[in-house]
Enzyme design. Structure first.
Site, PDB file in Angstrom:
ATOM      1  N   PHE A 113       1.036  -1.246   0.060  1.00 50.95           N
ATOM      2  CA  PHE A 113       0.099  -0.106   0.020  1.00 50.95           C
ATOM      3  C   PHE A 113       1.037   1.255   0.073  1.00 50.95           C
ATOM      4  CE2 PHE A 113      -1.992  -3.274   2.536  1.00 50.95           C
ATOM      5  CZ  PHE A 113      -3.252  -3.601   1.760  1.00 50.95           C
ATOM      6  N   ASP A 154       0.443  -0.605   5.215  1.00 53.33           N
ATOM      7  CA  ASP A 154      -0.095   0.604   5.527  1.00 53.33           C
ATOM      8  C   ASP A 154      -1.469   0.757   4.837  1.00 53.33           C
ATOM      9  OD1 ASP A 154      -0.782   3.146   6.589  1.00 53.33           O
ATOM     10  OD2 ASP A 154       0.672   4.036   5.515  1.00 53.33           O
ATOM     11  N   CYS A 167      -5.740   2.580  10.000  1.00 54.45           N
ATOM     12  CA  CYS A 167      -6.005   4.007  10.259  1.00 54.45           C
ATOM     13  C   CYS A 167      -7.728   3.930  10.340  1.00 54.45           C
ATOM     14  CB  CYS A 167      -5.743   4.806   9.061  1.00 54.45           C
ATOM     15  SG  CYS A 167      -6.449   4.312   7.291  1.00 54.45           S
TER      16      CYS A 167
HETATM   17  N1  SAH Z   1       2.203   4.451   3.001  1.00 54.44           N
HETATM   18  C1  SAH Z   1       1.513   5.320   2.215  1.00 54.44           C
HETATM   19  C2  SAH Z   1      -0.039   5.691   2.447  1.00 54.44           C
HETATM   20  C3  SAH Z   1      -0.835   4.635   2.065  1.00 54.44           C
HETATM   21  S1  SAH Z   1      -2.418   4.827   1.581  1.00 54.44           S
HETATM   22  C4  SAH Z   1       2.200   6.715   2.687  1.00 54.44           C
HETATM   23  O1  SAH Z   1       3.164   6.625   3.700  1.00 54.44           O
HETATM   24  O2  SAH Z   1       2.305   7.605   2.049  1.00 54.44           O
HETATM   25  C5  SAH Z   1      -3.168   3.450   0.833  1.00 54.44           C
HETATM   26  C6  SAH Z   1      -2.552   3.068  -0.338  1.00 54.44           C
HETATM   27  O3  SAH Z   1      -3.281   1.693  -0.659  1.00 54.44           O
HETATM   28  C7  SAH Z   1      -3.311   4.074  -1.377  1.00 54.44           C
HETATM   29  O4  SAH Z   1      -2.250   4.448  -2.232  1.00 54.44           O
HETATM   30  C8  SAH Z   1      -4.236   2.929  -2.449  1.00 54.44           C
HETATM   31  O5  SAH Z   1      -3.992   3.279  -3.713  1.00 54.44           O
HETATM   32  C9  SAH Z   1      -3.570   1.625  -1.797  1.00 54.44           C
HETATM   33  N2  SAH Z   1      -4.587   0.425  -2.300  1.00 54.44           N
HETATM   34  C10 SAH Z   1      -5.687   0.547  -1.558  1.00 54.44           C
HETATM   35  N3  SAH Z   1      -6.238  -0.839  -1.666  1.00 54.44           N
HETATM   36  C11 SAH Z   1      -5.182  -1.575  -2.298  1.00 54.44           C
HETATM   37  C12 SAH Z   1      -5.084  -3.036  -2.736  1.00 54.44           C
HETATM   38  N4  SAH Z   1      -6.007  -3.687  -2.216  1.00 54.44           N
HETATM   39  N5  SAH Z   1      -3.802  -3.187  -3.126  1.00 54.44           N
HETATM   40  C13 SAH Z   1      -2.860  -2.458  -3.317  1.00 54.44           C
HETATM   41  N6  SAH Z   1      -2.941  -1.160  -3.089  1.00 54.44           N
HETATM   42  C14 SAH Z   1      -4.075  -1.012  -2.578  1.00 54.44           C
END
Ligand code: SAH
Length: 396
Positions: free
Chosen positions: A227, A299, A339
């Site tokens: 993520f 995350d 979160c």
């Molecule tokens: N760790 C990042 C914030 C993550 S936000 C930082 O520090 O800035 C969550 C992210 O998860 C988003 O970019 C979204 O596109 C992604 N996401 C959501 N569901 C997902 C999935 N099933 N597989 C992969 N990515 C996913």
């Protein structure tokens, strides 16, 4: 006489404990003719003053308290004082670490429904409630006065606006639409932030401390950043000398920004890969292939958006944590987060424990993390604590 909300007998207890929300079921009657977001006095059935609040006629949260002090008037001076106080706190708490931080964290800064994130000279504002909308002209006038060198951009394109019966709203409010992207500096690292079309207000400022924490573990290691969004954790790991970093996210544009971020920091030569994939599937693939990683970040976005979705969300958290525990190398470190405000830290820890049990791994918690200090939690508003994390080390 001021418009008033009279609270049902016995339902004023949370107000006496200075919790700022008044649910529709606690309201005995509305006196006068308050309009969407206008200011009402909140009184007990005996007519005692309890607070001064913004009226939200379409929301389950029927009013949100601006002040518990009968002497305080909700005018531009009120907004100015709250913002000046919040800025002073940020200057002390995060001023040395970054030029991008949450300036106003809604209820926790005494301004329910108002979020303001500062990215260098751009203030990105979310007005989430009827009360915030009602005072928007005052608010932007105060911001223009306090921050003469800043522009303000509104990102009120969030679902909670609908619960308030408000349309979504975005656009420049002071100055021009920000040039894309804004380059911020966080713990000495440069990151490109798209405040117009990025997630939330553009970047996950709340994870700053946890991103810093990964540097303790990353040198010489193989790091999996799940993520990844714009690759924040991966960038910190690469800067700390990781042997390899793999960023996984479903969003190609987020991953493209991660590539930009590496280049901004002269780390384009670092061994960083980008995989556009669903994390659940990608972790399964790694487990089947017998791949292992020394450091893994989980995350995910908010899985819980209502009490009804809590069980399903726990299964989701358990799934990714079980898979991550499986592919964690001996002595490896897992940084895992939630979160979801509706998932307590206790329950989150239990879910991770269950995941480790299913994966047949022994891990020890070496640290608990939470949202960084520019996302404070008002002591009378515990709902303000939403982000929690565990840093765990494999000891088997
Ligand atoms: N760790 C990042 C914030 C993550 S936000 C930082 O520090 O800035 C969550 C992210 O998860 C988003 O970019 C979204 O596109 C992604 N996401 C959501 N569901 C997902 C999935 N099933 N597989 C992969 N990515 C996913």
């Amino acid at each position: 006489m001021a418009d008033r909300i009279v609270i049902k007998t016995g339902r004023e207890k949370s107000l006496r404990r200075r919790h700022p929300w008044i649910f529709s079921g606690a309201v005995a009657k509305v006196q006068g003719k308050p309009t969407l977001g206008s200011t009402v006095d909140v009184v007990s059935d005996k007519g005692e003053f309890l607070g001064r609040a913004a009226y939200s006629p379409h929301s389950q949260i029927r009013a949100r308290v601006w002040t518990f002090d009968p002497a305080v008037v909700i005018d531009s001076e009120f907004f100015k004082q709250r913002i000046v106080a919040a800025q002073a706190a940020r200057d002390v708490l995060v001023g040395q670490q970054t030029n991008a931080y949450r300036l106003i964290a809604g209820e926790s800064d005494g301004l329910p429904g108002i979020t303001i994130d500062r990215y260098v000279d751009t203030l990105v504002c979310q007005l989430l409630t009827a009360g915030a909308l009602y005072h928007q002209e005052t608010l932007f006038a105060v911001l223009a006065e306090l921050y003469p060198d800043c522009t303000a951009y509104e990102r009120s394109d969030v679902d909670v606006r609908k619960k308030e019966g408000l349309p979504l709203a975005t656009g420049a409010r002071i100055g021009d639409i920000p040039s894309k992207p804004i380059v911020i500096t966080e713990h000495g690292l440069k990151l490109a932030v798209d405040v117009v079309s990025g997630h939330k207000t553009g970047y996950y400022l709340d994870q700053r401390d946890a991103r810093k924490a990964i540097q303790t573990y990353a040198a010489g290691k193989r790091v999996l950043n799940c993520f990844a969004y714009t690759g924040g954790f991966g960038l910190y790991a690469a800067a700390a000398g990781a042997k390899e970093v793999v960023n996984v996210d479903v969003s190609q544009s987020a991953l493209d920004t991660s590539v930009t971020n590496l280049a901004l920091n002269g780390l384009e030569q670092a061994n960083v890969k980008h995989v556009k994939a669903d994390v659940f599937e990608q972790l399964r693939t790694y487990a089947e292939q017998g791949e292992t990683f020394d450091v893994i970040v989980l995350d995910p976005p908010k899985f819980v958006d209502s009490k009804a979705s809590l069980n399903r969300a726990c299964r989701g958290y358990k799934d990714i944590n079980r898979l991550a525990a499986k592919i964690l190398a001996p002595g490896g470190v897992l940084l895992t987060f939630s979160c979801s405000g509706l998932l307590s830290s206790d329950l989150f820890q239990k879910v991770v424990a269950d995941a480790c049990l299913d994966a047949n791994r022994d891990l020890q918690i070496v640290a608990w993390t939470q949202q960084s200090a520019d996302h404070p939690v008002h002591i009378h508003y515990p709902e303000g604590w939403y982000l929690k994390g565990l840093i765990l080390r494999a000891i088997d």
